[in-house]
Write a protein that holds these residues in place. Structure first.
Motif, PDB file in Angstrom:
ATOM      1  N   HIS A 115     -16.849   3.739  -3.737  1.00  0.00           N
ATOM      2  CA  HIS A 115     -18.007   3.486  -4.724  1.00  0.00           C
ATOM      3  C   HIS A 115     -17.142   3.549  -6.095  1.00  0.00           C
ATOM      4  CE1 HIS A 115     -21.908   2.800  -3.006  1.00  0.00           C
ATOM      5  NE2 HIS A 115     -21.767   3.734  -2.134  1.00  0.00           N
ATOM      6  N   SER A 136     -26.537   7.176  -5.674  1.00  0.00           N
ATOM      7  CA  SER A 136     -26.960   6.351  -4.635  1.00  0.00           C
ATOM      8  C   SER A 136     -28.037   7.105  -3.660  1.00  0.00           C
ATOM      9  CB  SER A 136     -25.663   6.425  -3.849  1.00  0.00           C
ATOM     10  OG  SER A 136     -25.477   7.310  -3.144  1.00  0.00           O
ATOM     11  N   PRO A 181     -35.269  -1.060  -6.114  1.00  0.00           N
ATOM     12  CA  PRO A 181     -35.353  -2.179  -6.551  1.00  0.00           C
ATOM     13  C   PRO A 181     -37.014  -2.426  -6.600  1.00  0.00           C
ATOM     14  CG  PRO A 181     -34.127  -2.418  -4.826  1.00  0.00           C
ATOM     15  CD  PRO A 181     -34.310  -0.911  -4.726  1.00  0.00           C
ATOM     16  N   ASN A 274     -29.660  -0.277 -11.267  1.00  0.00           N
ATOM     17  CA  ASN A 274     -30.965  -0.144 -12.104  1.00  0.00           C
ATOM     18  C   ASN A 274     -30.660  -0.656 -13.559  1.00  0.00           C
ATOM     19  OD1 ASN A 274     -32.994   1.483 -13.787  1.00  0.00           O
ATOM     20  ND2 ASN A 274     -34.095   1.227 -11.700  1.00  0.00           N
TER      21      ASN A 274
END
Ligand code: KG4
Ligand code: ZN
Length: 338
Positions: A115, A136, A181, A274
Motif C-alpha cells: 500500500h 484502510s 464511497p 476520500n
C-alpha cells in the motif's frame, strides 16, 4: 523485467503486470462487493472461495491486458501477509504453482508495505525516511518508513479502523456497502453544515473510532435504539461524521510528522481515496511544512499493481522466497522489520 503480481488478502481478487517495479502494464481487479454486501462486511470463507474461482481468470486477464504471454514474465509476486488466512492461502498456492511450473522466482510481498509502495511508484519524489500512513478497512496505521520495505509502526487504532467506521456508519444510515464511497457521496449532497460530532482526538498518538460510531448510532436511533422523530438527515450525518474522522486522521498524522521531524507523508489504503481527506491533509500539510503524497486514486483500494511493483523492486535485489513460503494472517510491525 516484468513481474506478475497476485493479490488475494481480503475481498479483491487482483493481478497485474508491472515493468521494473514502476511501470504498470495492466491492473485487473475483481471486487467481491456483490457477494458481501448483504452481510455488511467481508465474510472470510465466502471471500476465500471466491478467490479460488477467480484467481486464474484474473491472472490470465492481467497478462492479456498487458499484451504479454507467461513466457515474458520474469518473476511472480504474491501478497503473503497480513490478511484473511484462507484468502492469502489461495493467492500463495496459486503463485507458487505458477512460479514452480514455469521455473520463475517467487517473491513474497507484505500487503501494507505494498500500500505504501503504491505512493512511491507514483511519486518518485518520495524520499526515505518519511512517515507512512495506511488508512484502510483493516488498518489505521502510522509508520516511520526507512525504505520501501522497512516500516516501523508508531501509532495504530485501538479499536475500529477508519474504513471499518465508514462501513459501519454507512450501515447505520442505510447507505450500503462499501461505506466509504457511499458516505462520501451522501456528504456531497448536503449543502448546509454537517451534523456536529466531536473529532475522535483522544488516545494520544493512537486512533479510536468506535466512540464516534456509537455517537452516530445514538444520534440517529436514540439511546434505546427505538429511533428518534427528530433524527437528522442521513446526508447531514454523513457529512459531519466524515468531517470529524478527517480531522482526527489529518491532525494525528501531522502530529506524528512533527514528532519525527518528517517533511513527507505517504498516504495509502482505501480511505486515502476520500477526496475530503486528500484536500484537508494537503492543505494542512502546506501549513505545517509537510509534503503529503497520496497513492493514485485507483491504487488506494486493494490492487495487484502495488504488489507487482514492490515484487519487482524486491526481485531486482534478489530478495526471493523459498518454496516453503507460508501465508501469515497477522504481523507485529512495532519493532520495525525488514
Ligand atoms: O485498502 P482497502 O481496499 O482494503 C483493506 O485493505 O482494508 O480499503 C477498503 C476500505 C473500506 O472500508 C472502504 O469503505 C474504504 O476503504 N473506502 C473509503 C473510500 N473508498 C474506500 N473510505 C472513505 N472514502 C472513500 N472514498
Ligand atoms: Zn489493503
Amino acid at each position: 523485467m516484468l513481474t506478475l503480481g497476485i493479490e488475494t488478502s481480503c475481498d479483491e481478487t487482483a493481478a497485474a503486470v508491472v515493468r521494473d517495479g514502476c511501470e504498470v502494464l495492466s491492473d485487473a481487479v475483481l471486487s467481491q462487493v456483490g457477494r458481501h454486501g448483504a452481510f455488511g462486511g467481508v465474510v472470510p470463507e465466502v471471500a476465500a472461495r471466491a478467490h479460488a474461482e477467480a484467481v486464474h481468470p484474473i491472472a490470465a486477464k492481467a497478462l492479456a491486458d498487458a499484451g504479454v504471454g507467461l513466457d515474458r514474465i520474469d518473476a511472480v509476486a504474491v501478497t503473503n501477509t497480513p490478511g484473511l488466512i484462507g484468502c492469502l492461502l489461495v493467492g500463495v498456492s496459486f503463485a507458487k504453482a505458477l512460479a514452480l511450473s514455469r521455473g520463475l522466482p517467487l517473491v513474497a510481498v507484505d500487503h501494507l508495505a505494498a500500500h505504501l509502495y503504491a505512493v512511491k511508484m507514483a511519486c518518485p519524489a518520495l524520499r526515505y525516511p518519511c512517515m507512512g500512513f495506511i488508512v484502510s478497512g483493516g488498518h489505521t496505521d502510522l509508520y516511520w518508513s526507512r525504505s520501501e520495505t522497512e516500516h516501523e509502526l508508531t501509532a495504530s487504532t485501538i479499536d475500529d479502523a477508519a474504513g471499518e467506521a465508514f462501513d459501519k456508519v454507512a450501515r447505520i444510515l442505510g447507505l450500503g456497502f462499501p461505506g466509504g464511497p457511499a458516505i462520501e457521496r451522501a456528504a456531497a449532497t448536503c449543502a448546509g453544515p454537517g451534523e456536529f460530532f466531536e473529532p475522535p482526538m483522544r488516545q494520544g498518538e493512537d486512533f479510536s473510532f468506535s466512540g464516534i460510531k456509537t455517537g452516530v448510532l445514538y444520534r440517529v436511533r436514540g439511546q434505546n435504539g427505538a429511533g428518534r422523530p427528530d433524527a437528522p438527515e442521513p446526508a447531514r450525518v454523513a457529512k459531519g461524521f466524515q468531517e470529524a474522522v478527517v480531522h482526527a486522521l489529518t491532525e494525528k498524522a501531522l502530529a506524528a510528522c512533527r514528532a519525527r521531524g518528517a517533511t513527507q507523508l505517504a498516504v495509502g489504503g482505501g480511505v486515502a481515496a476520500n477526496k475530503r481527506l486528500r484536500a484537508r491533509l494537503t492543505e494542512r500539510g502546506v501549513e505545517e511544512g509537510v509534503e503529503v503524497l497520496f497513492a493514485p486514486m485507483k491504487f488506494c483500494t486493494d490492487n495487484a499493481a502495488m504488489v507487482a511493483g514492490l515484487g519487482g523492486h524486491l526481485a531486482a535485489q534478489g530478495r526471493t522466497a523459498g518454496w516453503d513460503l507460508d501465508a501469515v494472517a497477522t504481523k507485529d510491525y512495532r519493532r520495525g522489520r525488514e
